[in-house]
Design a protein around this motif. Structure first.
Motif, PDB file in Angstrom:
ATOM      1  N   LEU A   5      -0.747  12.098   3.201  1.00  0.00           N
ATOM      2  CA  LEU A   5      -1.219  12.674   1.951  1.00  0.00           C
ATOM      3  C   LEU A   5      -0.043  12.968   1.032  1.00  0.00           C
ATOM      4  CD1 LEU A   5      -4.061  13.553   1.052  1.00  0.00           C
ATOM      5  CD2 LEU A   5      -3.427  15.867   1.692  1.00  0.00           C
ATOM      6  N   SER A   6      -0.036  12.343  -0.154  1.00  0.00           N
ATOM      7  CA  SER A   6       1.087  12.618  -1.056  1.00  0.00           C
ATOM      8  C   SER A   6       0.674  13.454  -2.259  1.00  0.00           C
ATOM      9  CB  SER A   6       1.742  11.313  -1.508  1.00  0.00           C
ATOM     10  OG  SER A   6       0.772  10.460  -2.022  1.00  0.00           O
ATOM     11  N   ASN A   7      -0.648  13.674  -2.425  1.00  0.00           N
ATOM     12  CA  ASN A   7      -1.101  14.479  -3.554  1.00  0.00           C
ATOM     13  C   ASN A   7      -1.535  15.846  -3.023  1.00  0.00           C
ATOM     14  OD1 ASN A   7      -1.954  15.345  -5.997  1.00  0.00           O
ATOM     15  ND2 ASN A   7      -3.790  14.058  -6.079  1.00  0.00           N
ATOM     16  N   CYS A   8      -0.589  16.803  -3.021  1.00  0.00           N
ATOM     17  CA  CYS A   8      -0.847  18.062  -2.328  1.00  0.00           C
ATOM     18  C   CYS A   8      -1.488  19.097  -3.257  1.00  0.00           C
ATOM     19  CB  CYS A   8       0.436  18.573  -1.699  1.00  0.00           C
ATOM     20  SG  CYS A   8       1.062  17.434  -0.447  1.00  0.00           S
ATOM     21  N   THR A   9      -2.730  18.855  -3.654  1.00  0.00           N
ATOM     22  CA  THR A   9      -3.487  19.780  -4.504  1.00  0.00           C
ATOM     23  C   THR A   9      -3.971  20.971  -3.675  1.00  0.00           C
ATOM     24  OG1 THR A   9      -5.512  18.660  -3.924  1.00  0.00           O
ATOM     25  CG2 THR A   9      -4.372  17.851  -5.892  1.00  0.00           C
ATOM     26  N   PRO A  29       6.456  19.418   4.632  1.00  0.00           N
ATOM     27  CA  PRO A  29       7.847  19.507   4.172  1.00  0.00           C
ATOM     28  C   PRO A  29       8.302  20.947   4.098  1.00  0.00           C
ATOM     29  CG  PRO A  29       6.387  19.258   2.297  1.00  0.00           C
ATOM     30  CD  PRO A  29       5.512  19.193   3.516  1.00  0.00           C
ATOM     31  N   THR A  30       9.571  21.208   4.366  1.00  0.00           N
ATOM     32  CA  THR A  30      10.176  22.504   4.040  1.00  0.00           C
ATOM     33  C   THR A  30      11.463  22.197   3.278  1.00  0.00           C
ATOM     34  OG1 THR A  30      11.740  22.922   5.863  1.00  0.00           O
ATOM     35  CG2 THR A  30       9.388  23.328   6.319  1.00  0.00           C
ATOM     36  N   GLU A  31      12.171  23.230   2.835  1.00  0.00           N
ATOM     37  CA  GLU A  31      13.427  22.983   2.119  1.00  0.00           C
ATOM     38  C   GLU A  31      14.526  22.484   3.056  1.00  0.00           C
ATOM     39  OE1 GLU A  31      12.543  25.621   3.525  1.00  0.00           O
ATOM     40  OE2 GLU A  31      13.918  27.320   3.333  1.00  0.00           O
ATOM     41  N   VAL A 159       9.480  10.745   8.731  1.00  0.00           N
ATOM     42  CA  VAL A 159       8.528  11.328   9.692  1.00  0.00           C
ATOM     43  C   VAL A 159       7.662  10.216  10.282  1.00  0.00           C
ATOM     44  CG1 VAL A 159       6.466  12.776   9.933  1.00  0.00           C
ATOM     45  CG2 VAL A 159       8.398  13.579   8.550  1.00  0.00           C
ATOM     46  N   VAL A 160       7.149   9.359   9.412  1.00  0.00           N
ATOM     47  CA  VAL A 160       6.263   8.280   9.855  1.00  0.00           C
ATOM     48  C   VAL A 160       7.016   7.351  10.810  1.00  0.00           C
ATOM     49  CG1 VAL A 160       4.948   6.270   9.068  1.00  0.00           C
ATOM     50  CG2 VAL A 160       4.772   8.442   7.835  1.00  0.00           C
ATOM     51  N   GLU A 161       8.246   7.046  10.446  1.00  0.00           N
ATOM     52  CA  GLU A 161       9.096   6.198  11.295  1.00  0.00           C
ATOM     53  C   GLU A 161       9.274   6.818  12.686  1.00  0.00           C
ATOM     54  OE1 GLU A 161      12.677   5.310   8.932  1.00  0.00           O
ATOM     55  OE2 GLU A 161      13.684   5.911  10.793  1.00  0.00           O
ATOM     56  N   GLU A 162       9.442   8.149  12.743  1.00  0.00           N
ATOM     57  CA  GLU A 162       9.661   8.843  14.015  1.00  0.00           C
ATOM     58  C   GLU A 162       8.386   8.977  14.835  1.00  0.00           C
ATOM     59  OE1 GLU A 162      12.066  11.074  15.743  1.00  0.00           O
ATOM     60  OE2 GLU A 162      13.477   9.732  14.764  1.00  0.00           O
ATOM     61  N   VAL A 173       0.014  14.002   7.741  1.00  0.00           N
ATOM     62  CA  VAL A 173       1.405  14.097   7.270  1.00  0.00           C
ATOM     63  C   VAL A 173       1.368  14.398   5.774  1.00  0.00           C
ATOM     64  CG1 VAL A 173       3.593  12.874   6.951  1.00  0.00           C
ATOM     65  CG2 VAL A 173       2.229  12.455   9.016  1.00  0.00           C
ATOM     66  N   LEU A 174       1.951  15.525   5.363  1.00  0.00           N
ATOM     67  CA  LEU A 174       2.010  15.890   3.941  1.00  0.00           C
ATOM     68  C   LEU A 174       3.356  15.438   3.375  1.00  0.00           C
ATOM     69  CD1 LEU A 174       0.680  19.579   4.118  1.00  0.00           C
ATOM     70  CD2 LEU A 174      -0.628  17.476   3.668  1.00  0.00           C
ATOM     71  N   ASP A 175       3.290  14.686   2.279  1.00  0.00           N
ATOM     72  CA  ASP A 175       4.525  14.217   1.648  1.00  0.00           C
ATOM     73  C   ASP A 175       4.915  15.176   0.530  1.00  0.00           C
ATOM     74  OD1 ASP A 175       6.599  12.924   0.439  1.00  0.00           O
ATOM     75  OD2 ASP A 175       5.502  11.078  -0.015  1.00  0.00           O
ATOM     76  N   GLY A 176       6.042  15.849   0.667  1.00  0.00           N
ATOM     77  CA  GLY A 176       6.504  16.780  -0.376  1.00  0.00           C
ATOM     78  C   GLY A 176       7.854  16.368  -0.912  1.00  0.00           C
ATOM     79  N   GLY A 177       8.169  15.079  -0.815  1.00  0.00           N
ATOM     80  CA  GLY A 177       9.449  14.598  -1.332  1.00  0.00           C
ATOM     81  C   GLY A 177      10.592  14.878  -0.373  1.00  0.00           C
ATOM     82  N   ARG A 178      11.803  14.699  -0.872  1.00  0.00           N
ATOM     83  CA  ARG A 178      13.007  14.854  -0.047  1.00  0.00           C
ATOM     84  C   ARG A 178      13.377  16.339   0.090  1.00  0.00           C
ATOM     85  NH1 ARG A 178      17.450  10.958  -0.528  1.00  0.00           N
ATOM     86  NH2 ARG A 178      19.232  11.808   0.580  1.00  0.00           N
ATOM     87  N   CYS A 179      13.704  16.771   1.314  1.00  0.00           N
ATOM     88  CA  CYS A 179      14.060  18.179   1.540  1.00  0.00           C
ATOM     89  C   CYS A 179      15.364  18.524   0.829  1.00  0.00           C
ATOM     90  CB  CYS A 179      14.221  18.448   3.034  1.00  0.00           C
ATOM     91  SG  CYS A 179      12.766  18.041   4.006  1.00  0.00           S
TER      92      CYS A 179
END
Ligand code: TXA
Ligand code: MG
Length: 321
Positions: A5-9, A29-31, A159-162, A173-179
């Protein structure tokens, strides 16, 4: 294979929280790095974290909460200095290890009488944790979302690769960009009179000392700790990591931008500051594996602050025993 999921509404976060309540895993994702999350009160869900990671189950997990108001749910004793740290650095790249409450089961703490707690500083993580708490959840147990011993993922693609082969169809899997930070949180043991740093991170010893007005102990002070990341070999790419050597043709190379790239050497990252070094490090190590490079030379940064965390991770990544 899990859903991505890349659109985290807000709606999406509410349904991700429902997945957690139902006992499924949600990668978020976290920082610092991506976390592999499960309801920290659900023994079966937490057991799946261990199997997806391939991690020994006596290694404790961090409980992630939406705000410091929830510390008292997980901890039975919170010293004054821990409250000061929480006020100053949360949400942020810091985990506090505290005497555990009844809520913190052996399946989260690895049987220890302490629990690690953290409020991450990432909009998606906080939205997920808030939605989870609104749905009745108490906290989300989450280790870094990598297979045991590997490099932590700092992008959803990593994450997907791992984990693609290990997650199931109801996991998310939530996509929040690069940490933003790029290395794992500073872990601070707050169970004695003064704080002890169990794992260095972006919150440095001098920041902790300024905040608490106490002398901080660290591994150099000779105490032995039980942190899975403190195993000799950890945070490792497939490639062999060589520290502070002169790079040869065909080898990968990571160094601050002022170091030139010798002919034939494959430059993987040229950060311009220690913060940028941390931000780029794990993705550069992964990139080398994808490119099939077998040796990576890293010139480590020499400073204090986050450079201490970078050297700590590199030392373990380089340990091939
Ligand atoms: O930045 C982070 O901390 C990331 C993100 C996802 O929050 N999480 C993370 O989790 O790095 P993990 O499990 O990969 O590393 C957490 C470390 C482990 O080495 C674990 O042994 C240690 O924290 N830890 C957790 N609870 C502890 C406790 N009660 N006492 C001592 N160490 C603890
Ligand atoms: Mg980890």
């Amino acid at each position: 294979m899990s859903q991505f999921l890349s659109n985290c509404t807000a709606d999406a976060m509410a349904s991700a929280a429902k997945r957690l309540i139902a006992g499924d895993l949600v990668v978020f994702p976290t920082e610092t790095v991506y976390g592999l999350g499960a309801d920290a009160c659900n023994a079966k869900a937490v057991a799946r974290i261990y199997s997806v990671k391939g991690r020994p189950n006596d290694h404790p997990l961090i409980a992630h909460i939406a705000s410091m108001d929830r510390m008292g749910d997980w901890a039975s004793e919170v010293p004054e200095y821990a409250i000061a740290l929480a006020r100053n650095f949360w949400p942020g790249p810091m985990t506090l290890v505290l005497k555990r409450s009844e809520l913190a089961g052996d399946f989260v703490t690895g049987g220890q009488d302490t629990v690690g707690v953290r409020v991450p500083d990432h909009a998606v993580a906080l939205a997920l944790l808030e939605a989870f708490e609104r749905a009745g959840g108490k906290g989300v147990a989450a280790p870094s979302a990598n297979r045991f011993g590997h490099v932590s993922p700092t992008t959803a693609a990593a994450v997907v690769e791992e984990l693609a082969g290990y997650l199931s169809k109801d996991d998310l899997v939530l996509d929040g960009g690069r940490c933003n930070v790029g290395v794992e949180s500073t872990i601070i043991d707050c169970t004695s009179d003064s704080p002890k740093v169990l794992r260095p991170g972006a919150i440095s010893i001098s920041m902790i000392e300024t905040c608490t007005e106490l002398k901080v102990m660290s591994e150099n002070d000779g105490f032995k700790i039980r942190v899975s990341g403190s195993l000799e070999k950890h945070y490792s790419p497939k490639a062999k990591v060589l520290i502070d050597e002169s790079p040869k043709p065909g080898q990968g190379y990571i160094a601050l931008a002022n170091f030139e790239t010798p002919k034939g050497v494959i430059r993987l990252a040229s950060p311009t500051s220690d913060e940028e070094f941390a931000y780029m490090l794990y993705s550069a190590l992964r990139e080398a594996d994808i490119m099939g490079i077998s040796e990576i030379v890293v010139i480590q940064p020499v400073g204090k602050g986050i450079a201490v965390a970078i050297r700590d991770r590199l030392k373990r990544a380089a340990n091939s025993s």
